[in-house]
Design an enzyme around this catalytic site. Structure first.
Site, mmCIF file in Angstrom:
data_model
loop_
_atom_site.group_PDB
_atom_site.id
_atom_site.type_symbol
_atom_site.label_atom_id
_atom_site.label_comp_id
_atom_site.label_asym_id
_atom_site.label_seq_id
_atom_site.Cartn_x
_atom_site.Cartn_y
_atom_site.Cartn_z
ATOM 1 N N SER A 1 0.837 -1.193 0.000
ATOM 2 C CA SER A 1 0.000 0.000 0.000
ATOM 3 C C SER A 1 0.876 1.248 0.000
ATOM 4 O O SER A 1 1.735 1.380 -0.863
ATOM 5 C CB SER A 1 -0.963 -0.040 1.197
ATOM 6 O OG SER A 1 -2.000 0.905 1.029
ATOM 7 N N HIS B 1 -7.018 -6.402 0.534
ATOM 8 C CA HIS B 1 -5.861 -5.520 0.384
ATOM 9 C C HIS B 1 -4.734 -5.967 1.310
ATOM 10 O O HIS B 1 -4.934 -6.180 2.507
ATOM 11 C CB HIS B 1 -6.279 -4.086 0.702
ATOM 12 C CG HIS B 1 -5.222 -3.057 0.434
ATOM 13 N ND1 HIS B 1 -4.379 -3.098 -0.664
ATOM 14 C CD2 HIS B 1 -4.869 -1.939 1.121
ATOM 15 C CE1 HIS B 1 -3.571 -2.055 -0.640
ATOM 16 N NE2 HIS B 1 -3.843 -1.348 0.437
#
Length: 638
Positions: free
Chosen positions: A249, A379
């Site tokens: 991320s 994620h």
């Protein structure tokens, strides 16, 4: 066949000429915009393993021409040509890549990330089986930070992977592959949640809280300082030449930037990096990913200068496929998530495909992998699809015991098409001959035909064992001080410099180049002062060439000065374009062209000038025949 990618001082070498990377969708369909290549079956044929460089920045000594100004950048919808130099020419050999990479780095610093300063004057610290400490001082300022270490089983010294942020990376798989894990907290170096005018952390303690450098490059600077300390430790516990970096991320953005800007990093592994990470800036608006304005405003990840491009990424002279290329020929394993549009996976695949063209041109096509063919859409999850290739990359690039080829495993859910984004083709770059002998220095240049706006330089030729191919002419402002930048190049022993300012002193040096890309020491310095320029009417027009290339140039600014004793309410400038030149754009003027005569009349906002006042808002761009170095002349102002 052994192919050296750069000068002999660079440690990275290609062990075997690589076939192009295998490019497939999940299920085996070829990727649009790139030829599918059958995987190489024989392990002996797998090649192009490149060691990390011995220096943080191998191109630091390259002479880089002046960078364009943000206000003069044209809008280009497709990806910039990663093989084209600032002077407009394309590289022709692998030896040329070293300095083209430096040009790319400077553009990325100026317009995207901010500057990454070179190694500070003092970096000290310690390395133990449980941690690393880093102490930095520079110009009277100091800071420190630390990272924890988790060793694999076995006997060292070990390679190591720096893990940014502590989540998303499969640290168990990293250690099982035989590499140590260095857990690095980027917030100790550059904190989130701070305004751009008051950035905090170890980087900003040294370089100032108002530094225009964004957090991503500050985090990368911290990784570089960790490597400095590992190098100083002697390599008894951790190997200095076998370091990787990863993160997910926002920390995937940081890992990507860290690997691009430090050539000692042998393996770069960004995970689901999203906007401001791997995805091409130009593709983000059309894909529906996190907008550039959102990424710029969420945290000061990107440099302050990027703010003027959030709504117009097509004006950027660099894009992330060139950041991918900056990692070449070192190992790159990009892991992505096709299930989250907000991450921009389609644009990320285009960046990987575009950067892979540079890898292939350097003979290192098997050193890059992009993998978005995963089932789990969470994620930053640890995915089983990545575990084996992750360990294979560690074995290949850090342990140097494997030879698994790179691959493009692009999910059909988010498959980009490189053909839609490029209007350039990949050149066949010539390999080096093994020549590492630089030419002798050219003779000190002599100046002649000095006018108000130009001068001609001549010099004695260099000698070289394989032959001199050309000369770079370097120019610096003033009689002392100032930085030498490349004013132009010549295939002969003479050069005419034009577009100079009247009554101004310049210094010149010359450097020779040979076919292998070796550059000579610079010549002696000659000082040239141009003639005073004539004044016409109550104002003068002084042209400054901001940048030029083989087929065009930009004049910015065209400075209009009121030389009279009373205010003027308007002005008209005329000048002559050389034969074959065409005006293609102008700004802050009303322009008319008659034959080769150009007339500029002031705009409503810049016509009124007090005595001695000037406007620098005017500029223009023109094209010219390839190889024609002439520039406009005969500027008058009334």
């Amino acid at each position: 066949m052994i192919i050296s990618l750069v000068r002999s001082r660079m440690l990275a070498r290609v062990v075997a000429l690589a076939a192009a990377t295998t490019l497939t969708f999940a299920g085996g369909a070829p990727v649009a915009g790139a030829a599918a290549v059958p995987p190489v079956q024989a392990a002996a044929a797998h090649g192009a393993v490149a060691a990390a460089a011995g220096d943080e920045n191998e191109g630091a000594d390259c002479v880089v021409p002046g960078l364009p100004d943000a206000g003069s950048l044209p809008s280009i919808s497709r990806l910039p040509d990663p093989f084209r130099k600032l002077n407009g020419s394309r590289i022709t050999s692998r030896a040329d890549w070293r300095c083209l990479r430096e040009e790319t780095k400077r553009l990325a610093e100026k317009f995207v990330y901010g500057e990454k300063p070179p190694k500070p004057s003092s970096v000290t610290g310690t390395v133990s089986s449980t941690g690393i400490t880093v102490n930095v001082s520079h110009n009277g300022r100091s800071s420190s930070f630390s990272a924890s270490v988790s060793l694999p089983s076995g006997t060292g010294p070990f390679p190591a992977v720096v893990v940014l942020g502590g989540f998303g990376a499969d640290t168990a798989a990293i250690r099982a592959a035989g590499a140590a894990v260095i857990s690095y907290d980027p917030y100790a170096v550059g904190r989130e949640g701070t305004p751009r005018s008051n950035k905090q952390g170890a980087f900003y303690s040294v370089y100032g809280s108002s530094s225009s450098t964004g957090l991503l490059l500050a985090w990368g600077w911290g990784v570089s300082r960790i490597i400095d300390v590992i190098e100083q430790s002697g390599g008894d516990l951790l190997k200095a030449d076998a370091t990787g970096v990863t993160g997910c991320s926002r920390f995937g953005k940081g890992a990507f930037v860290a690997g691009a800007f430090d050539q000692r990093i042998a393996l770069t592994m960004p995970i689901e990096s999203g906007s401001a990470g791997v995805p091409i800036f130009r593709g983000i608006p059309g894909e529906g990913a996190q907008s550039l304005s959102s990424a710029y405003g969420e945290q000061p990840w990107l440099g302050d200068a990027f703010g003027s491009f959030t709504g117009s990424p097509a004006r950027l002279p660099v894009d992330t496929h060139q950041l991918v290329a900056m990692v070449a020929p070192r190992g790159l394993f990009v892991m992505d998530n096709p299930h989250i549009t907000n991450l921009g996976p389609r644009s990320a695949s285009v960046a990987a495909l575009g950067g892979a063209e540079v890898y292939k041109a350097l003979g290192a096509g098997e050193n890059i992998t992009y993998w978005s063919d995963v089932q789990d859409g969470s994620h930053c999850a640890n995915r089983p699809e990545w575990r084996t290739p992750l360990q294979q990359h560690i074995q290949k690039f850090l342990l140097r015991t494997g030879d698994a080829p790179g691959a493009m495993r692009i999910s059909a859910r988010a498959a980009g098409n490189l053909a839609e984004w490029r209007d350039w083709q990949t050149p066949a770059l010539g390999g080096g001959s093994g020549d590492t002998t630089a030419p002798s220095p050219p003779g000190t240049p002599a100046a002649s035909a000095v006018t108000a706006t130009g001068a001609t330089l001549t010099w004695a030729a260099s000698t070289d064992d394989t032959g001199v191919t050309g000369y770079d002419v370097l120019r610096a402002p003033g009689a002392s001080g100032g930085t030498f930048t490349q004013a132009g190049s010549s295939a002969t022993t003479s050069f005419s410099d034009t577009g100079l300012s009247p009554g101004t002193t310049y210094r010149y040096q010359v450097r020779a180049r040979d076919a292998a890309g070796n550059a000579s020491p610079v010549s002696g310095t000659v000082q040239v002062t141009t003639q005073p320029g004539p004044s016409t009417g109550g104002c003068t027009a002084l042209a400054t060439v901001q940048t030029q290339w083989a087929t065009g140039y930009v004049v910015q600014p065209l400075t209009i000065t009121n030389t009279g004793t009373s205010a003027i309410g308007g002005w008209t400038v005329t000048f002559t374009l050389p034969a074959g030149h065409t005006l293609t754009g102008s700004w802050n003027v009303a322009a008319t062209v008659s034959g080769q005569t150009v007339t500029f009349r002031n705009a409503a906002h810049n016509g009124s000038l007090a005595p001695g006042a000037a406007t620098t808002s005017v500029g223009f761009q023109a094209t010219r025949p390839n190889g024609d170095t002439a520039l406009p002349s005969g500027y008058t102002c009334a």
